[in-house]
Design a protein around this motif. Structure first.
Motif, mmCIF file in Angstrom:
data_model
loop_
_atom_site.group_PDB
_atom_site.id
_atom_site.type_symbol
_atom_site.label_atom_id
_atom_site.label_comp_id
_atom_site.label_asym_id
_atom_site.label_seq_id
_atom_site.Cartn_x
_atom_site.Cartn_y
_atom_site.Cartn_z
ATOM 1 N N PRO A 155 11.051 12.689 0.780
ATOM 2 C CA PRO A 155 10.363 11.576 1.356
ATOM 3 C C PRO A 155 9.896 10.624 0.688
ATOM 4 C CG PRO A 155 8.926 13.818 1.248
ATOM 5 C CD PRO A 155 10.624 14.204 0.792
ATOM 6 N N LEU A 156 9.848 10.865 -0.636
ATOM 7 C CA LEU A 156 9.230 9.717 -1.607
ATOM 8 C C LEU A 156 10.287 8.591 -1.608
ATOM 9 C CD1 LEU A 156 7.556 11.792 -4.421
ATOM 10 C CD2 LEU A 156 6.573 10.425 -2.491
ATOM 11 N N TYR A 157 11.746 9.029 -1.762
ATOM 12 C CA TYR A 157 12.582 8.211 -1.560
ATOM 13 C C TYR A 157 12.745 7.378 -0.645
ATOM 14 C CZ TYR A 157 14.773 9.323 -6.132
ATOM 15 O OH TYR A 157 15.070 9.507 -7.561
ATOM 16 N N VAL A 158 12.447 7.986 0.771
ATOM 17 C CA VAL A 158 12.354 7.407 1.889
ATOM 18 C C VAL A 158 11.216 6.348 1.860
ATOM 19 C CG1 VAL A 158 11.952 7.548 4.532
ATOM 20 C CG2 VAL A 158 13.611 9.080 3.249
ATOM 21 N N GLY A 159 10.099 6.742 1.483
ATOM 22 C CA GLY A 159 8.882 5.880 1.516
ATOM 23 C C GLY A 159 9.244 4.630 0.637
ATOM 24 N N LEU A 160 9.919 4.733 -0.389
ATOM 25 C CA LEU A 160 10.365 3.280 -1.151
ATOM 26 C C LEU A 160 11.255 2.559 -0.294
ATOM 27 C CD1 LEU A 160 11.523 4.967 -4.607
ATOM 28 C CD2 LEU A 160 9.295 3.621 -3.993
ATOM 29 N N SER A 161 12.303 3.024 0.498
ATOM 30 C CA SER A 161 12.960 2.160 1.401
ATOM 31 C C SER A 161 12.070 1.624 2.443
ATOM 32 C CB SER A 161 14.149 2.884 2.030
ATOM 33 O OG SER A 161 13.962 3.893 2.791
ATOM 34 N N LEU A 162 11.237 2.462 2.976
ATOM 35 C CA LEU A 162 10.195 1.962 4.080
ATOM 36 C C LEU A 162 9.504 0.984 3.636
ATOM 37 C CD1 LEU A 162 9.141 2.220 6.874
ATOM 38 C CD2 LEU A 162 7.778 4.062 6.321
ATOM 39 N N GLY A 187 2.846 9.235 -5.804
ATOM 40 C CA GLY A 187 3.656 10.434 -5.595
ATOM 41 C C GLY A 187 4.524 10.909 -6.641
ATOM 42 N N PHE A 188 5.591 10.003 -7.008
ATOM 43 C CA PHE A 188 6.610 10.224 -7.951
ATOM 44 C C PHE A 188 5.713 10.631 -9.303
ATOM 45 C CE2 PHE A 188 9.686 7.612 -5.565
ATOM 46 C CZ PHE A 188 10.546 8.803 -5.737
ATOM 47 N N ALA A 240 0.843 -1.191 0.009
ATOM 48 C CA ALA A 240 0.170 -0.028 -0.015
ATOM 49 C C ALA A 240 0.981 1.236 -0.059
ATOM 50 C CB ALA A 240 -0.847 -0.025 1.287
ATOM 51 N N LEU A 241 1.757 1.312 0.934
ATOM 52 C CA LEU A 241 2.847 2.308 0.775
ATOM 53 C C LEU A 241 3.467 2.533 -0.413
ATOM 54 C CD1 LEU A 241 4.140 4.767 2.430
ATOM 55 C CD2 LEU A 241 5.868 2.938 3.130
ATOM 56 N N TYR A 242 3.988 1.374 -1.145
ATOM 57 C CA TYR A 242 4.629 1.513 -2.279
ATOM 58 C C TYR A 242 3.719 2.056 -3.578
ATOM 59 C CZ TYR A 242 8.088 -0.024 -5.995
ATOM 60 O OH TYR A 242 8.961 -0.077 -6.912
#
Length: 374
Positions: free
Chosen positions: A69-76, A54-55, A46-48
């Motif tokens: 924060p989008l890159y952080v979202g990918l790693s998260l 977002g991208f 869901a986050l992905y």
């Protein structure tokens, strides 16, 4: 060819695939409510999906404070996949090191200053390079963590699929970084991760589902090889383990409950079953401490297989077992007889050694019971 690819369509495919798998894992969690790992995996996809959306919305040129924060979202989202695997294994989902890995893209956001020293002009290209490097590092660490957790598993296929698929993002990120360094004005190399995305999302999800299926199959196989009352191996389990247990010098101890029929007749079959369970539990505990195993080969007869075939080891095990079974006041007084033997050189099966142990067991019976004969 790559310039003709519709980036928006690729992103839409990834969002749809990720959202679909998020829904699948969430429904599986709703169905069982005990598998919290499913909830982790649902949250990851869901986050992905939200991050990729977002991208698609935020322009990559400029507005670095939005893309960070989008890159952080990918790693998260990758970290949530790993936390789900840890939960699946019964471990703490979020060890401290994982927080540092998730924040790697955040730390790398200041990378343009380092890249400037290497001759890369400052600006949005340098920022994208730094962000992508941080994402590649975080993904590599998390993918490697999945594979490391697989090394001691008996069935590795699903976990290895998920781990290698997660690691497969890293070469894509490296190609994108190379494209930004060599040709920042053309975007075709930076689209490689987008091309991989829908396929890898599916492969990772199928690997996670395969893990669950493999564990369920293993549980069924284990159940078929164990006595349902006591949890000890049955004859099928003993036969399946025979090739690795039949080694010269391995100790075989036959164990039988004295006057078991009288226990059933005088105290009922519930008491008889309780006696069997206590004997099996204590024998398995003591055998496991010595690297051994226990099987139930008859109504009230068990056999312990101990790697240490010394007579002193058999005596120690037998005395410990005879003492352990008398710790419960809720059961009638009962005793056991034991007979010991070892697998002789050249023997590749357990049958002959078990027969010898059985013969000495009956010598213990005729000698007065409640003893070991070897």
């Amino acid at each position: 060819m790559f310039n003709a690819i519709d980036v928006a369509t690729l992103q839409l495919c990834t969002v749809i695939a990720s959202a679909a798998y998020a829904l699948v894992f969430f429904c599986l969690w709703l169905n069982r409510r005990a598998g919290r790992h499913m909830l982790h995996w649902a949250a990851a996809w869901a986050l992905y999906a939200l991050t990729i959306a977002g991208f698609a919305t935020v322009p990559l040129v400029g507005q670095s404070w939005l893309t960070q924060p989008l890159y952080v979202g990918l790693s998260l989202s990758s970290a949530l996949l790993v936390s789900g695997i840890r939960a699946f294994d019964g471990d703490a989902p979020f060890p401290p090191w994982m927080a540092g890995v998730v924040l790697v893209p955040l730390f790398m956001h200041d990378g343009p200053r380092v890249l400037a020293a290497a001759g890369v002009p400052p600006g949005w290209v340098a920022t994208r390079i730094a962000d992508t490097v941080g994402l590649a590092v975080a993904t590599a660490i998390l993918g490697w963590a999945v594979l490391m957790r697989a090394k001691d598993e008996r069935h590795l296929v699903g976990r290895r699929i998920a781990g290698f698929a997660l690691l497969a993002y890293v070469p894509g990120y490296c190609v994108a970084i190379a494209g930004l360094v060599l040709s920042p004005q053309t975007d075709f190399l930076t689209r490689i991760p987008m091309l991989l995305d829908p396929m890898l999302v599916a492969i990772i999800s199928l690997g996670l589902l395969a893990m669950v299926g493999e564990r369920a199959q293993q549980a069924l196989r284990d159940a078929a090889l164990r006595d349902p009352l006591t949890g000890a191996w049955n004859r099928g389990g003993l036969l399946a383990a025979e090739p690795r247990l039949a080694r010269a010098g391995t100790g075989i101890i036959a164990i039988d409950i004295d006057h078991f029929k009288e226990i059933n007749d005088q105290h009922g079959h519930v008491a008889g079953d309780a006696v069997l369970c206590v004997l099996a539990a204590e024998a398995m505990r003591l055998a496991a401490a010595r690297g051994g195993h226990v099987a139930r080969i008859g109504g009230d007869e068990f056999v312990a297989i101990l790697p240490d075939g010394r007579f002193a080891g058999a005596v120690e095990f037998s005395e410990a077992l005879r003492a352990a079974i008398h710790t419960s006041d809720a059961l009638p007084v009962w005793t056991i007889s034991l007979g010991a033997s070892v697998i002789a050189p050249g023997e590749t099966m357990l049958g002959a050694a078990i027969a010898r142990a059985d013969a000495t067991l009956y010598r213990a019976k005729t000698a007065g019971r409640d003893r070991l004969v070897a």
